[in-house]
Motif scaffolding. Structure first.
Motif, PDB file in Angstrom:
ATOM      1  N   ILE A  88       0.850  -1.189   0.000  1.00 43.69           N
ATOM      2  CA  ILE A  88       0.000   0.000   0.000  1.00 43.69           C
ATOM      3  C   ILE A  88       0.888   1.243   0.000  1.00 43.69           C
ATOM      4  O   ILE A  88       1.801   1.372   0.814  1.00 43.69           O
ATOM      5  CB  ILE A  88      -0.935   0.013   1.224  1.00 43.69           C
ATOM      6  N   VAL A  89       0.619   2.169  -0.918  1.00 45.41           N
ATOM      7  CA  VAL A  89       1.415   3.392  -1.045  1.00 45.41           C
ATOM      8  C   VAL A  89       0.510   4.588  -0.746  1.00 45.41           C
ATOM      9  O   VAL A  89      -0.475   4.815  -1.450  1.00 45.41           O
ATOM     10  CB  VAL A  89       2.004   3.527  -2.466  1.00 45.41           C
ATOM     11  N   PRO A  90       0.816   5.373   0.308  1.00 42.66           N
ATOM     12  CA  PRO A  90       0.023   6.572   0.602  1.00 42.66           C
ATOM     13  C   PRO A  90       0.319   7.672  -0.419  1.00 42.66           C
ATOM     14  O   PRO A  90       1.476   7.927  -0.747  1.00 42.66           O
ATOM     15  CB  PRO A  90       0.485   6.967   2.012  1.00 42.66           C
ATOM     16  N   GLU A 140       8.223   8.933   1.742  1.00 39.25           N
ATOM     17  CA  GLU A 140       9.399   9.603   2.314  1.00 39.25           C
ATOM     18  C   GLU A 140       8.981  10.716   3.261  1.00 39.25           C
ATOM     19  O   GLU A 140       9.618  10.916   4.302  1.00 39.25           O
ATOM     20  CB  GLU A 140      10.279  10.149   1.190  1.00 39.25           C
ATOM     21  N   GLU A 141       7.934  11.449   2.900  1.00 42.65           N
ATOM     22  CA  GLU A 141       7.458  12.541   3.749  1.00 42.65           C
ATOM     23  C   GLU A 141       6.965  12.016   5.093  1.00 42.65           C
ATOM     24  O   GLU A 141       7.244  12.599   6.148  1.00 42.65           O
ATOM     25  CB  GLU A 141       6.334  13.278   3.027  1.00 42.65           C
ATOM     26  N   ILE A 142       6.238  10.890   5.067  1.00 41.74           N
ATOM     27  CA  ILE A 142       5.739  10.292   6.308  1.00 41.74           C
ATOM     28  C   ILE A 142       6.893   9.805   7.174  1.00 41.74           C
ATOM     29  O   ILE A 142       6.902   9.991   8.401  1.00 41.74           O
ATOM     30  CB  ILE A 142       4.754   9.152   5.993  1.00 41.74           C
ATOM     31  N   LYS A 143       7.898   9.169   6.537  1.00 40.03           N
ATOM     32  CA  LYS A 143       9.082   8.720   7.279  1.00 40.03           C
ATOM     33  C   LYS A 143       9.784   9.894   7.944  1.00 40.03           C
ATOM     34  O   LYS A 143      10.210   9.810   9.106  1.00 40.03           O
ATOM     35  CB  LYS A 143      10.044   7.995   6.340  1.00 40.03           C
ATOM     36  N   MET A 144       9.917  11.010   7.217  1.00 42.42           N
ATOM     37  CA  MET A 144      10.586  12.184   7.772  1.00 42.42           C
ATOM     38  C   MET A 144       9.808  12.758   8.944  1.00 42.42           C
ATOM     39  O   MET A 144      10.387  13.121   9.980  1.00 42.42           O
ATOM     40  CB  MET A 144      10.754  13.238   6.678  1.00 42.42           C
ATOM     41  N   LYS A 171       9.804  11.544  16.505  1.00 37.50           N
ATOM     42  CA  LYS A 171      10.571  10.714  17.424  1.00 37.50           C
ATOM     43  C   LYS A 171      11.688  11.534  18.080  1.00 37.50           C
ATOM     44  O   LYS A 171      11.933  11.434  19.288  1.00 37.50           O
ATOM     45  CB  LYS A 171      11.165   9.531  16.665  1.00 37.50           C
ATOM     46  N   THR A 172      12.353  12.366  17.280  1.00 41.91           N
ATOM     47  CA  THR A 172      13.418  13.221  17.819  1.00 41.91           C
ATOM     48  C   THR A 172      12.858  14.215  18.821  1.00 41.91           C
ATOM     49  O   THR A 172      13.456  14.467  19.874  1.00 41.91           O
ATOM     50  CB  THR A 172      14.115  13.968  16.673  1.00 41.91           C
ATOM     51  N   ARG A 173      11.687  14.778  18.496  1.00 45.61           N
ATOM     52  CA  ARG A 173      11.058  15.733  19.423  1.00 45.61           C
ATOM     53  C   ARG A 173      10.727  15.076  20.755  1.00 45.61           C
ATOM     54  O   ARG A 173      10.983  15.643  21.832  1.00 45.61           O
ATOM     55  CB  ARG A 173       9.788  16.299  18.782  1.00 45.61           C
ATOM     56  N   LEU A 174      10.184  13.865  20.682  1.00 46.14           N
ATOM     57  CA  LEU A 174       9.840  13.153  21.920  1.00 46.14           C
ATOM     58  C   LEU A 174      11.087  12.798  22.725  1.00 46.14           C
ATOM     59  O   LEU A 174      11.075  12.848  23.956  1.00 46.14           O
ATOM     60  CB  LEU A 174       9.049  11.888  21.581  1.00 46.14           C
ATOM     61  N   GLN A 175      12.163  12.445  22.018  1.00 47.17           N
ATOM     62  CA  GLN A 175      13.407  12.118  22.712  1.00 47.17           C
ATOM     63  C   GLN A 175      13.970  13.337  23.428  1.00 47.17           C
ATOM     64  O   GLN A 175      14.438  13.256  24.578  1.00 47.17           O
ATOM     65  CB  GLN A 175      14.424  11.556  21.722  1.00 47.17           C
ATOM     66  N   LEU A 176      13.931  14.497  22.760  1.00 43.09           N
ATOM     67  CA  LEU A 176      14.415  15.730  23.389  1.00 43.09           C
ATOM     68  C   LEU A 176      13.542  16.101  24.586  1.00 43.09           C
ATOM     69  O   LEU A 176      14.047  16.533  25.625  1.00 43.09           O
ATOM     70  CB  LEU A 176      14.425  16.870  22.368  1.00 43.09           C
ATOM     71  N   LEU A 177      12.229  15.930  24.419  1.00 42.16           N
ATOM     72  CA  LEU A 177      11.311  16.217  25.520  1.00 42.16           C
ATOM     73  C   LEU A 177      11.570  15.290  26.697  1.00 42.16           C
ATOM     74  O   LEU A 177      11.596  15.713  27.859  1.00 42.16           O
ATOM     75  CB  LEU A 177       9.870  16.067  25.021  1.00 42.16           C
ATOM     76  N   GLN A 178      11.786  14.006  26.381  1.00 44.37           N
ATOM     77  CA  GLN A 178      12.053  13.023  27.433  1.00 44.37           C
ATOM     78  C   GLN A 178      13.369  13.339  28.139  1.00 44.37           C
ATOM     79  O   GLN A 178      13.471  13.271  29.370  1.00 44.37           O
ATOM     80  CB  GLN A 178      12.105  11.620  26.816  1.00 44.37           C
TER      81      GLN A 178
END
Length: 498
Positions: free
Chosen positions: A221-223, A249-253, A259-266
């Motif tokens: 399936i391709v979005p 690619e946009e969804i992966k980015m 994920k990076t934002r959550l890691q910085l927040l954590q």
């Protein structure tokens, strides 16, 4: 026979004729062409395959009449539709060339193809011919998939990007697929047409920024972000055209950024709580020490009734539980001395399993080890890493209720100069509402008294102190997976206070 002068005039007449005249062999090879035809192409077409040059196809056209003419030796006409309106506006006329002096009438060694206009569209066709090459290159080179179809759903534009997104060849797209075949959900093409005829999605005849799924030839399936429009001939709908933007690619980015934002927040949350925990732990240590000491003195030095001794024992037990919590708070605040040295992670995991697998909790658990051979030594404090491994393994066993499959995997990631450790189970997995908070301090799903909620927070802190990354996710087949990435480029021997 023609004289040389006659031949010269005939050739000049053919070259001056402003329509394509091409001579093709029964094997689809272009043998000759007039000057008008040659000017329409940027490369030499003689000796090339006609379907490759004229229609950009890898195989002959389905409606190609060459085989029929070779057998019947009779001329034929094929109507072609206008690129924009899909009406039959011009024709291709095919006829076998008369045999040469050394050939019989039964042999056809070449077929001539002449395209000519139906008179009422002669002016339009001339304009289209001047812009066709540019329009074709524009569509074929678009970074988004461009697919157009007539009112019945028959595709007549299928560019290179559409080939890449869908996995179908250009020939399949133009000759075998209908527009509804590319969508993942049945009835999607009908729904898109309904939206195109509405005024609510970008105006009548337009559909803007519509997210939809298409199905790749291999089933994936391709979005897609779809911008589409209806092509009109006056007020009549004659076709639709869609621009298909691949969102993978946009969804992966976006996922990576989130994920990076959550890691910085954590990390920020853990740093603040670490300072608070250290202060609270030191403040509690002294009164807890006094409670424990004087409770023991009273129990040892005084003859007390049994009920009073039981109450004092309960006080002592609860005070010791508080001291254990304070100890975890101090470890969480990293008030320890880290000794960083290179260690064998495979050996550390095996040692942890050796200490645990004899416990009752592990008697009905199948343990599977997938350790990479030749795994590089990982710099770290092995006592702290063992604490992380033991915590994750015990959590997995408890999640499975002592019955299931526990898998441990190690892998070298040379491209990132890291070692990957994965610990997975076949338990119920982590609830979606719990997953974002799994590493939060004091967050626990265990019953009261069974956990402080600091185990995974401490594991997070230890891995972060090793400049690594720890993540939790649910496996598609069920169960939880904890993955740890540890770098290989830390100093070989360091000793630091935290």
């Amino acid at each position: 026979m023609h004289t040389d002068t006659e031949k010269e005039y005939l050739i000049r007449a053919i070259d001056g004729f402003r329509r394509k005249i091409i001579v093709v062999s029964p094997e689809y090879i272009i043998l000759a062409a007039n000057a008008f035809t040659k000017k329409r192409f940027s490369k030499n077409i003689i000796g090339r395959l006609c379907h490759e040059i004229l229609w950009n196809l890898d195989t002959p056209c389905e409606e190609c009449p060459l085989g029929q003419i070779t057998k019947t030796r009779s001329p034929t006409v094929i109507h072609k539709s206008s690129f924009l309106t899909q009406k039959k506006n011009y024709c291709h006329y095919f006829y076998p060339l008369p045999p040469s002096e050394n050939m019989t009438d039964e042999i056809v060694d070449a077929i001539a193809m002449l395209d000519f206009d139906i008179p009422f569209v002669e002016g339009l066709e001339e304009k289209l011919q001047r812009s066709n090459a540019f329009l074709k290159n524009l569509i074929l080179s678009s970074v988004d998939g461009v697919i157009a179809a007539d009112r019945k759903g028959k595709i007549f534009i299928f560019n290179d990007a559409a080939v890449e997104i869908t996995g179908y060849s250009m020939y399949d797209g133009l000759h075998k697929l209908m527009i509804q075949d590319i969508y993942a959900e049945k009835g999607c093409a009908y729904d898109i047409m309904k939206k195109l005829r509405s005024k609510d999605y970008g105006g009548k005849g337009k559909l803007k920024f519509h997210q939809v799924d298409i199905q790749h030839k291999n089933g994936m399936i391709v979005p897609i972000r779809l911008n589409a429009a209806v092509v009109y001939d006056g007020k009549e709908e004659v076709a639709t055209i869609g621009f298909f933007h691949d969102l993978r690619e946009e969804i992966k980015m976006k996922e990576k950024l989130e994920k990076t934002r959550l890691q910085l927040l954590q990390a920020d949350k853990m740093a603040s709580l670490g300072k608070l925990s250290a202060g609270v732990a030191h403040q509690l240590n002294n009164p807890l020490g006094s409670i424990t000491l004087f409770t023991k003195l009273v129990l040892e030095e005084y003859a007390l009734e049994e009920s009073i001794r039981e109450d004092l024992s309960r006080i002592l037990k609860d005070a010791q539980r508080c001291r254990d919590t304070v100890k975890e708070l101090l470890e969480f605040a990293r008030q320890t001395r880290y000794q960083i040295k290179p260690h064998d992670i495979n050996r550390a995991l095996s040692r942890t399993l050796f200490l645990l697998d004899k416990q009752t909790l592990f008697h009905n658990i199948e343990i599977c080890k997938h350790f990479a051979e030749g795994l590089p030594m990982v710099p770290g404090d092995i006592q702290q890493l063992n604490h992380v491994f033991m915590n994750l393994i015990i959590n997995a066993a408890q999640a499975m209720g002592g019955n299931g499959k526990l898998s441990l995997k190690t892998e070298h990631l040379p491209a990132r100069n890291q070692v990957l450790i994965e610990i997975s189970d076949t338990g119920p997995g982590i609830p979606d509402e719990v997953l974002p908070h799994i590493f939060d301090p004091f967050y626990t799903t265990k019953d009261e008294g069974e956990g402080t909620g600091l185990g995974l927070s401490l594991a997070y802190s230890i891995i972060k102190e090793h400049h690594g990354l720890i993540e939790a996710r649910n496996a598609p087949e069920g169960g939880a997976v904890f993955s740890i990435e540890l770098p290989l480029d830390m100093p070989e021997t360091t000793e630091t206070d935290h």
